[in-house]
Structure formats: structure tokens, C-alpha cells
Write an enzyme that holds these catalytic residues in place. Structure first.
Site, PDB file in Angstrom:
ATOM      1  CD  GLU A  55       6.069   9.422  -4.490  1.00  0.00           C
ATOM      2  OE1 GLU A  55       6.876   8.529  -4.840  1.00  0.00           O
ATOM      3  OE2 GLU A  55       5.628   9.530  -3.330  1.00  0.00           O
ATOM      4  CE  LYS A 139       4.145   7.694  -0.414  1.00  0.00           C
ATOM      5  NZ  LYS A 139       5.482   8.155  -0.852  1.00  0.00           N
ATOM      6  CB  CYS A 180       5.404   5.784  -4.117  1.00  0.00           C
ATOM      7  SG  CYS A 180       7.059   5.147  -4.417  1.00  0.00           S
TER       8      CYS A 180
HETATM    9  N1  LIG Z   1       8.423   7.464  -2.666  1.00  0.00           N
HETATM   10  C1  LIG Z   1       8.202   6.346  -2.059  1.00  0.00           C
HETATM   11  O1  LIG Z   1       7.189   6.129  -1.412  1.00  0.00           O
HETATM   12  C2  LIG Z   1       9.277   5.314  -2.204  1.00  0.00           C
HETATM   13  C3  LIG Z   1       8.838   3.928  -1.806  1.00  0.00           C
HETATM   14  C4  LIG Z   1       9.935   2.951  -1.930  1.00  0.00           C
HETATM   15  O2  LIG Z   1      10.996   3.218  -2.453  1.00  0.00           O
HETATM   16  C5  LIG Z   1       9.706   1.612  -1.384  1.00  0.00           C
HETATM   17  O3  LIG Z   1      10.655   0.827  -1.402  1.00  0.00           O
HETATM   18  O4  LIG Z   1       8.600   1.309  -0.933  1.00  0.00           O
END
Ligand SMILES: NC(=O)CCC(=O)C(=O)O
Length: 304
Positions: A55, A139, A180
């Protein structure tokens, strides 16, 4: 959806290290990791089919940087020999990396500027071995959390959330994309699996607070619930970065076994996507054909 007919494949997750605030330096790092991933697989019987980047690898992962590092992304179908005048240097470099190395490239994510609205998205682009842009995922669920004294982040300060789900076809099956935080929302993986995907792939950057809590658990859960492969590709940890990525890039199989896991150092990990294992899992534990939609018809409608 039970059985899937597709070729098995091999993927590599590139846990990029040494990323800085210089976009062109970060592109050079990605190029080197891609060459290394292919060379590292040279003596192996199985050809490498698909490479995944992490990411936000061309920019610092910080709400104040996303606009500055953002790029225009051309539309799906743009080929290597018809470059869009609007595309940024990272997109151009990724198209070339895919074509030069004759590889499917899931290009992690980069900040994307929407040409019409000026909004910024956290966006994953995918290129086929001809360098054609074949998929774009913005996202959907923005990373807005507050764990006082440990981890606070508010992507929505500068980013806009995507409005659609993304899958793409390859010779080795359909693949679903998330980025993510999207992994915390099981509906995305569930829908992708029901649409026939063999894997959900998430470019990611968890942190040193939520990584130890949930990184492995979430991947194993999405894999077991849906009997698919799940992979998350993170940047390596960087002592000087404001946001400490967790690292630990990982691939989980449809039984929920962790096939491979990185540490937090820069590295490359490889895994096979074995469609026979996926089909055997579904045959032995036939939950994919035992759903009772007569009992729980449409969950979303019920709670909205
Ligand atoms: N970059 C992100 O979206 C981090 C997501 C994350 O750390 C989580 O715990 O969920």
C-alpha cells in the site's frame, strides 16, 4: 460457486524497504525488487505469474502527503503503446515493469487524483503482462481509527472512499482486490468469493499496534470463511518513518494455514495458488453450497 476451473499459479509479495520521501527513488526501489523477485525464482520449476506491491509505496503514508504525491490514472484498457498524456510517473513505470518482465503486476496502491472532481483516492492498479491497465480499485473503507496513545489515523481528512468492489480475470482465475483496512469488512471477500474468485489480495500497511492484534487473524478468517487464498503485502518497517508499517507480508490458503510470512525487514516472499487444494477444501467441507439464504436472505437489507 463450489468448484473452480483455473490454472494454478505462483505469486510473489514484495515487502519494499528503503522507501523515502522521493517518489523517483521509490520507483527505482520497486523496479529493483521486481527484478530480484524474478531472478530469485529463476531456478525454480514453477514460473512466477503475479507480483504484488504494498500500500502507498510511492509516497509517505501520511494524510498530509497524499495530495502532493497523487497522480492521474488513465482508464482501464490503456495499453503500453498508447500512453495517456495524463498518467503520472508511477503509473507509467508500473506499466513498463509489467511489460518488460512479462508479469501480472498488482501495483500496490498510490494516491490517485480524480481528474474531474479533484478528489484523492487510495488506489490499486493492475497490469497484465502486455502492460495493459486491467483493473482499478479505490480503497472503499478509509482507515479512520483512534486508539489513544497508540495509533490514531484519519485517512478521510484528505482521501475519499471508493464506491465499488473490484475483481479481475487472469488465466489463473478471477482475483478480488481490497486495500488494507478493507480486510476488516468481511462482505468484500465474501462477495468476491461468491463471484468465483480464487484469491483476495490486499496491498496493506498495518502498524505496530493493530498488526500484532489482528493482521494474521483477519487473513485466516477471510480465507477460512470463503475457502479462498488471501494475501496481504506490506512495506517493510522503517525506523525513521512517522507511520511504522507492521511488515509481515503473508499468504494464507483456503484451509486457513499461513503458507508464508515475512518478518518486518525488506524481503520477497513466494507462494503457490493451488486451485486443486481450493477445490478439495470445498469438496471436503462443502460450506460454499450449504448456505441457508432462506434463513438469512439479505443481511444488508435487514440492517440498513
Ligand atoms: N492502512 C490501513 O488501512 C491500516 C489498517 C490497519 O492498520 C488496521 O488495523 O486495520
Amino acid at each position: 460457486m463450489a468448484q473452480i476451473s483455473a490454472k494454478s499459479s505462483k505469486l510473489a509479495l514484495l515487502q519494499l524497504g528503503g522507501l523515502t520521501s522521493s517518489k523517483s527513488n521509490n520507483i527505482k526501489i520497486a523496479q529493483k525488487f521486481i527484478r530480484d523477485a524474478i531472478e530469485g525464482n529463476d531456478n525454480n520449476d514453477k514460473k512466477l505469474d503475479l507480483i504484488v506491491l504494498p500500500e502507498i509505496w510511492n509516497s509517505p503514508y501520511s494524510v498530509n502527503s497524499f495530495r502532493e504525491y497523487s497522480e492521474f490514472i488513465p482508464s482501464i484498457g490503456t495499453k503500453i503503446n498508447e500512453p495517456s498524456s495524463k498518467e503520472g510517473e508511477t503509473v507509467k513505470a508500473m506499466r513498463e515493469m509489467a511489460k518488460e518482465n512479462k508479469i501480472w503486476l498488482i501495483g500496490g496502491s498510490i494516491p490517485q487524483k480524480d481528474e474531474k472532481t479533484d478528489e484523492i483516492y487510495n488506489t490499486c492498479t493492475v497490469y497484465d503482462p502486455e502492460g495493459t491497465l486491467v483493473a482499478i480499485h479505490q480503497k472503499v473503507h478509509l482507515f479512520d481509527i483512534d486508539i489513544p496513545g497508540k495509533q490514531t489515523f484519519k485517512e478521510s481528512d484528505t482521501l475519499t472512499g471508493g464506491k465499488s468492489l473490484t475483481t479481475f480475470e487472469t488465466p489463473f482465475g478471477k482475483i478480488g482486490l481490497g486495500i488494507c483496512y478493507d480486510i476488516r469488512f468481511p462482505e468484500m471477500a465474501q462477495i468476491a468469493a461468491r463471484q468465483g474468485c480464487v484469491a483476495m489480495i490486499y496491498p496493506a500497511a498495518f502498524n505496530t499496534t493493530t498488526g500484532p492484534m489482528h493482521w494474521t487473524l483477519l487473513q485466516r478468517a477471510r480465507a477460512v470463511d470463503n475457502q479462498i487464498y488471501v494475501a496481504m503485502c506490506s512495506p517493510a518497517r522503517h525506523p525513521e518513518a512517522v507511520y511504522q508499517a507492521y511488515g509481515h507480508s503473508m499468504v494464507v490458503n483456503p484451509l486457513g494455514d499461513v503458507l508464508t510470512e515475512a518478518s518486518h525487514e525488506p524481503t520477497i516472499i513466494y507462494a503457490d495458488i493451488d486451485v486443486d487444494l481450493l477445490n478439495t477444501t470445498r469438496r471436503n467441507l462443502p460450506v460454499t453450497i450449504q448456505r441457508r439464504f432462506d434463513v438469512y436472505p439479505n443481511v444488508a437489507e435487514k440492517f440498513l
